[in-house]
Design an enzyme around this catalytic site. Structure first.
Site, PDB file in Angstrom:
ATOM      1  N   LYS A  20       0.833  -1.200   0.000  1.00 51.61           N
ATOM      2  CA  LYS A  20       0.000   0.000   0.000  1.00 51.61           C
ATOM      3  C   LYS A  20       0.870   1.254   0.000  1.00 51.61           C
ATOM      4  O   LYS A  20       2.088   1.182   0.204  1.00 51.61           O
ATOM      5  CB  LYS A  20      -0.947  -0.043   1.208  1.00 51.61           C
ATOM      6  CG  LYS A  20      -1.944  -1.216   1.145  1.00 51.61           C
ATOM      7  CD  LYS A  20      -2.938  -1.148   2.281  1.00 51.61           C
ATOM      8  CE  LYS A  20      -3.958  -2.288   2.190  1.00 51.61           C
ATOM      9  NZ  LYS A  20      -5.030  -2.154   3.199  1.00 51.61           N
ATOM     10  N   ARG A  96      -2.014 -14.558   3.932  1.00 51.17           N
ATOM     11  CA  ARG A  96      -2.771 -13.820   4.953  1.00 51.17           C
ATOM     12  C   ARG A  96      -2.135 -14.002   6.331  1.00 51.17           C
ATOM     13  O   ARG A  96      -2.103 -13.071   7.135  1.00 51.17           O
ATOM     14  CB  ARG A  96      -4.229 -14.302   4.992  1.00 51.17           C
ATOM     15  CG  ARG A  96      -5.026 -13.962   3.747  1.00 51.17           C
ATOM     16  CD  ARG A  96      -5.539 -12.550   3.714  1.00 51.17           C
ATOM     17  NE  ARG A  96      -6.543 -12.262   4.708  1.00 51.17           N
ATOM     18  CZ  ARG A  96      -7.306 -11.177   4.713  1.00 51.17           C
ATOM     19  NH1 ARG A  96      -7.192 -10.269   3.746  1.00 51.17           N
ATOM     20  NH2 ARG A  96      -8.183 -10.971   5.664  1.00 51.17           N
ATOM     21  N   THR A 102      -6.250  -7.816   9.926  1.00 53.97           N
ATOM     22  CA  THR A 102      -6.614  -6.525   9.325  1.00 53.97           C
ATOM     23  C   THR A 102      -6.216  -5.377  10.246  1.00 53.97           C
ATOM     24  O   THR A 102      -5.652  -4.372   9.797  1.00 53.97           O
ATOM     25  CB  THR A 102      -8.133  -6.489   9.042  1.00 53.97           C
ATOM     26  OG1 THR A 102      -8.459  -7.578   8.183  1.00 53.97           O
ATOM     27  CG2 THR A 102      -8.539  -5.180   8.389  1.00 53.97           C
ATOM     28  N   ASN A 123      -2.464  -0.198   7.230  1.00 56.98           N
ATOM     29  CA  ASN A 123      -1.937  -1.531   7.541  1.00 56.98           C
ATOM     30  C   ASN A 123      -0.980  -2.108   6.497  1.00 56.98           C
ATOM     31  O   ASN A 123      -0.739  -3.314   6.455  1.00 56.98           O
ATOM     32  CB  ASN A 123      -3.068  -2.500   7.905  1.00 56.98           C
ATOM     33  CG  ASN A 123      -4.036  -2.720   6.761  1.00 56.98           C
ATOM     34  OD1 ASN A 123      -3.814  -2.249   5.641  1.00 56.98           O
ATOM     35  ND2 ASN A 123      -5.104  -3.448   7.018  1.00 56.98           N
ATOM     36  N   GLU A 137      -9.012 -10.211  -8.321  1.00 54.39           N
ATOM     37  CA  GLU A 137      -8.067  -9.104  -8.133  1.00 54.39           C
ATOM     38  C   GLU A 137      -6.934  -9.159  -9.146  1.00 54.39           C
ATOM     39  O   GLU A 137      -6.530  -8.135  -9.698  1.00 54.39           O
ATOM     40  CB  GLU A 137      -7.528  -9.137  -6.693  1.00 54.39           C
ATOM     41  CG  GLU A 137      -8.608  -8.772  -5.674  1.00 54.39           C
ATOM     42  CD  GLU A 137      -8.249  -9.092  -4.228  1.00 54.39           C
ATOM     43  OE1 GLU A 137      -9.090  -8.832  -3.344  1.00 54.39           O
ATOM     44  OE2 GLU A 137      -7.139  -9.605  -3.966  1.00 54.39           O
TER      45      GLU A 137
END
Ligand code: UDP
Length: 161
Positions: A20, A96, A102, A123, A137
Site C-alpha cells: 500500500k 494472509r 486486518t 496496515n 483481483e
C-alpha cells in the site's frame, strides 16, 4: 527441475499481494518482497504504479457500504503502490498469515502488520482473502500477458513433489 516433471496444480495457487502507499513511502517495498521470496513463493507479476481512485473503488467494491470506503479509496490512490502476484502452495491462506490481521493491533510480531504498523487504515499491505477473490483481483490489476511463466531454480529445494 526436469522439464518432464509436472508441477502439481496445488503448487501453482496464486494470490494478489499489494504494498500500500505507506509501505512504499516508508521504504518497506524490499522488506515485504523479501518475506515472500524467503518463504519460497515465486513472483510471477509485479508493477510499480499510482492507481486512480476509480480503480481503487473497483478493487474495494465489496466494501462500498462501509463508512471508511471513500477515504480508503482516496488514500489508496494518493501515492504509488506495488501490486504483485505470488505463486505457490497455499499462498492465499499462508499469505494472509504472513500479513497478519486486518487490525495491526491484533497482529502478532513476526507478521508484516505486526512488525511494521499500528493503525487499521495504514496496515501496509493487501492480500487476497480467498482463491476466488485472488482471481478477481489478479484480473483487475494485470493483463494475462503481464503474468510471467517460468521455472524457479529453487523449486526442488522448496517442494518435494
Ligand atoms: N479498513 C479501514 N478501516 C476499517 C476496516 C478496514 O480503513 O475499519 C481498511 C484496511 O486498510 C483494510 C481494508 O480497509 O486492509 C480492507 O478491509 P478488509 O476488511 O477487506 O481487510 P483486509 O482483507 O485488507 O485485511
Amino acid at each position: 527441475r526436469a522439464m518432464s516433471t509436472k508441477v502439481p496444480e496445488r503448487n501453482k495457487e496464486r494470490s494478489f499481494i499489494m504494498i500500500k502507499p505507506n509501505g512504499v513511502q516508508r521504504g518497506l517495498i524490499g522488506e515485504v518482497i523479501k518475506r515472500f521470496e524467503q518463504k519460497g513463493y515465486k513472483l510471477v507479476a509485479m508493477k510499480f504504479m499510482q492507481a486512480s481512485e476509480e480503480h481503487m473503488q473497483k478493487h474495494y467494491t465489496h466494501l462500498q457500504s462501509k463508512a471508511f470506503y471513500p477515504g480508503l479509496c482516496k488514500y489508496m490512490s494518493s501515492s504509488p503502490v506495488v501490486p504483485m502476484v505470488w505463486e505457490g502452495l497455499d499462498v492465499v491462506r499462508t499469505g494472509r498469515v504472513m500479513l497478519g490481521e486486518t487490525n495491526p493491533g491484533d497482529s502478532l510480531p513476526g507478521t508484516i502488520r505486526g512488525d511494521f504498523c499500528l493503525h487499521v487504515g495504514r496496515n501496509l499491505v493487501h492480500g487476497s482473502d480467498s482463491i476466488e477473490n485472488a482471481n478477481k483481483e489478479i484480473a483487475l490489476w494485470f493483463r494475462e500477458d503481464e503474468i510471467v511463466t517460468y521455472t524457479a531454480g529453487q523449486y526442488d529445494w522448496v517442494y518435494d513433489d
